[in-house]
Design a protein around this motif. Sequence first.
Motif, PDB file in Angstrom:
ATOM      1  N   THR A   1       0.820  -1.209   0.000  1.00  0.00           N
ATOM      2  CA  THR A   1       0.000   0.000   0.000  1.00  0.00           C
ATOM      3  C   THR A   1       0.856   1.262   0.000  1.00  0.00           C
ATOM      4  N   GLU A   2       2.011   1.228   0.660  1.00  0.00           N
ATOM      5  CA  GLU A   2       2.907   2.388   0.656  1.00  0.00           C
ATOM      6  C   GLU A   2       3.459   2.632  -0.745  1.00  0.00           C
ATOM      7  N   ILE A   3       3.796   1.547  -1.440  1.00  0.00           N
ATOM      8  CA  ILE A   3       4.289   1.677  -2.815  1.00  0.00           C
ATOM      9  C   ILE A   3       3.199   2.271  -3.702  1.00  0.00           C
ATOM     10  N   LEU A   4       1.970   1.818  -3.516  1.00  0.00           N
ATOM     11  CA  LEU A   4       0.858   2.338  -4.320  1.00  0.00           C
ATOM     12  C   LEU A   4       0.602   3.811  -4.023  1.00  0.00           C
ATOM     13  N   GLU A   5       0.699   4.213  -2.760  1.00  0.00           N
ATOM     14  CA  GLU A   5       0.496   5.622  -2.410  1.00  0.00           C
ATOM     15  C   GLU A   5       1.561   6.508  -3.024  1.00  0.00           C
ATOM     16  N   GLU A   6       2.802   6.047  -3.016  1.00  0.00           N
ATOM     17  CA  GLU A   6       3.896   6.836  -3.589  1.00  0.00           C
ATOM     18  C   GLU A   6       3.713   7.049  -5.090  1.00  0.00           C
ATOM     19  N   ASN A   7       3.116   6.074  -5.753  1.00  0.00           N
ATOM     20  CA  ASN A   7       2.949   6.144  -7.204  1.00  0.00           C
ATOM     21  C   ASN A   7       1.534   6.555  -7.614  1.00  0.00           C
ATOM     22  N   ASP A   8       0.759   7.076  -6.690  1.00  0.00           N
ATOM     23  CA  ASP A   8      -0.613   7.526  -6.945  1.00  0.00           C
ATOM     24  C   ASP A   8      -1.442   6.451  -7.640  1.00  0.00           C
ATOM     25  N   ALA A   9      -1.336   5.217  -7.162  1.00  0.00           N
ATOM     26  CA  ALA A   9      -2.084   4.111  -7.741  1.00  0.00           C
ATOM     27  C   ALA A   9      -2.941   3.412  -6.698  1.00  0.00           C
ATOM     28  N   GLU A  10      -3.111   4.031  -5.516  1.00  0.00           N
ATOM     29  CA  GLU A  10      -3.869   3.373  -4.462  1.00  0.00           C
ATOM     30  C   GLU A  10      -5.360   3.331  -4.833  1.00  0.00           C
ATOM     31  N   PRO A  11      -6.074   2.323  -4.354  1.00  0.00           N
ATOM     32  CA  PRO A  11      -7.504   2.227  -4.658  1.00  0.00           C
ATOM     33  C   PRO A  11      -8.276   3.350  -3.977  1.00  0.00           C
ATOM     34  N   ASP A  12      -9.451   3.671  -4.525  1.00  0.00           N
ATOM     35  CA  ASP A  12     -10.242   4.766  -3.972  1.00  0.00           C
ATOM     36  C   ASP A  12     -10.844   4.415  -2.616  1.00  0.00           C
ATOM     37  N   LEU A  13     -11.092   3.129  -2.355  1.00  0.00           N
ATOM     38  CA  LEU A  13     -11.593   2.671  -1.060  1.00  0.00           C
ATOM     39  C   LEU A  13     -10.601   1.678  -0.468  1.00  0.00           C
ATOM     40  N   PRO A  14     -10.448   1.654   0.854  1.00  0.00           N
ATOM     41  CA  PRO A  14      -9.606   0.628   1.469  1.00  0.00           C
ATOM     42  C   PRO A  14     -10.163  -0.763   1.160  1.00  0.00           C
ATOM     43  N   GLU A  15      -9.280  -1.716   1.027  1.00  0.00           N
ATOM     44  CA  GLU A  15      -9.671  -3.048   0.581  1.00  0.00           C
ATOM     45  C   GLU A  15     -10.647  -3.724   1.541  1.00  0.00           C
ATOM     46  N   ASP A  16     -10.409  -3.626   2.850  1.00  0.00           N
ATOM     47  CA  ASP A  16     -11.304  -4.282   3.803  1.00  0.00           C
ATOM     48  C   ASP A  16     -12.700  -3.659   3.771  1.00  0.00           C
ATOM     49  N   PHE A  17     -12.767  -2.348   3.618  1.00  0.00           N
ATOM     50  CA  PHE A  17     -14.046  -1.658   3.552  1.00  0.00           C
ATOM     51  C   PHE A  17     -14.806  -2.042   2.289  1.00  0.00           C
ATOM     52  N   ARG A  18     -14.099  -2.097   1.160  1.00  0.00           N
ATOM     53  CA  ARG A  18     -14.731  -2.479  -0.110  1.00  0.00           C
ATOM     54  C   ARG A  18     -15.284  -3.906  -0.038  1.00  0.00           C
ATOM     55  N   ASN A  19     -14.518  -4.822   0.554  1.00  0.00           N
ATOM     56  CA  ASN A  19     -14.978  -6.203   0.658  1.00  0.00           C
ATOM     57  C   ASN A  19     -16.242  -6.312   1.503  1.00  0.00           C
ATOM     58  N   LEU A  20     -16.301  -5.562   2.603  1.00  0.00           N
ATOM     59  CA  LEU A  20     -17.504  -5.581   3.435  1.00  0.00           C
ATOM     60  C   LEU A  20     -18.698  -4.987   2.687  1.00  0.00           C
ATOM     61  N   LEU A  21     -18.468  -3.914   1.920  1.00  0.00           N
ATOM     62  CA  LEU A  21     -19.565  -3.326   1.150  1.00  0.00           C
ATOM     63  C   LEU A  21     -20.098  -4.323   0.112  1.00  0.00           C
ATOM     64  N   GLU A  22     -19.194  -5.016  -0.573  1.00  0.00           N
ATOM     65  CA  GLU A  22     -19.631  -6.003  -1.565  1.00  0.00           C
ATOM     66  C   GLU A  22     -20.428  -7.122  -0.903  1.00  0.00           C
ATOM     67  N   GLN A  23     -19.979  -7.564   0.258  1.00  0.00           N
ATOM     68  CA  GLN A  23     -20.692  -8.615   0.972  1.00  0.00           C
ATOM     69  C   GLN A  23     -22.079  -8.144   1.390  1.00  0.00           C
ATOM     70  N   ALA A  24     -22.180  -6.902   1.876  1.00  0.00           N
ATOM     71  CA  ALA A  24     -23.473  -6.377   2.313  1.00  0.00           C
ATOM     72  C   ALA A  24     -24.434  -6.230   1.135  1.00  0.00           C
ATOM     73  N   VAL A  25     -23.938  -5.789  -0.006  1.00  0.00           N
ATOM     74  CA  VAL A  25     -24.801  -5.638  -1.183  1.00  0.00           C
ATOM     75  C   VAL A  25     -25.309  -7.008  -1.630  1.00  0.00           C
ATOM     76  N   ARG A  26     -24.429  -8.003  -1.667  1.00  0.00           N
ATOM     77  CA  ARG A  26     -24.849  -9.363  -2.046  1.00  0.00           C
ATOM     78  C   ARG A  26     -25.889  -9.902  -1.072  1.00  0.00           C
ATOM     79  N   LEU A  27     -25.657  -9.715   0.228  1.00  0.00           N
ATOM     80  CA  LEU A  27     -26.597 -10.202   1.227  1.00  0.00           C
ATOM     81  C   LEU A  27     -27.938  -9.483   1.125  1.00  0.00           C
ATOM     82  N   ARG A  28     -27.904  -8.176   0.904  1.00  0.00           N
ATOM     83  CA  ARG A  28     -29.157  -7.415   0.807  1.00  0.00           C
ATOM     84  C   ARG A  28     -29.982  -7.905  -0.377  1.00  0.00           C
ATOM     85  N   GLU A  29     -29.343  -8.133  -1.526  1.00  0.00           N
ATOM     86  CA  GLU A  29     -30.070  -8.630  -2.694  1.00  0.00           C
ATOM     87  C   GLU A  29     -30.623 -10.025  -2.427  1.00  0.00           C
ATOM     88  N   HIS A  30     -29.878 -10.861  -1.723  1.00  0.00           N
ATOM     89  CA  HIS A  30     -30.354 -12.206  -1.401  1.00  0.00           C
ATOM     90  C   HIS A  30     -31.553 -12.148  -0.463  1.00  0.00           C
TER      91      HIS A  30
END
Length: 154
Positions: free
Chosen positions: A76-105
Amino acid sequence: MARMHTRRRGSSGSDRPAADEPPEWSDVDEDAIEDRVVELAEQGHDPSQIGLKLRDEGVQGTPIPDVKLATGKKVTEILEENDAEPDLPEDFRNLLEQAVRLREHVQENGQDHQNKRALQNTESKIRRLADYYRGDELDEDFKYSYENAVELLE
């Protein structure tokens, strides 16, 4: 350590070996590793996936067992230095995807009480994690809702 939403204890896992320097057989240049990390990020891989790809495929055919040992910086430090970091933190994005899948189910299967509870637990984790990231990676006025989650994931 105990689990957050159950009464069970966590299972023990293996620890990585304690090492101060990368192994001798993995002598790849730091700049080549950083270039490969940025290249993988531009292809759309998450930081954890980048670490796995470097471990399995490596750089120029040589595996990289630990990026931090080889470069002195986390992925993540390498990505930040090169302005390539993701717009959302990975753990937060994974939880959001899980919640959306569960809500649709749950919307399709209204009698599935077990997954209703899982949705409640997931949304609770999202709210706690949003408090942690609010101000740095998230807006100050971020409020979790299903609509906001779908919008962030697009």
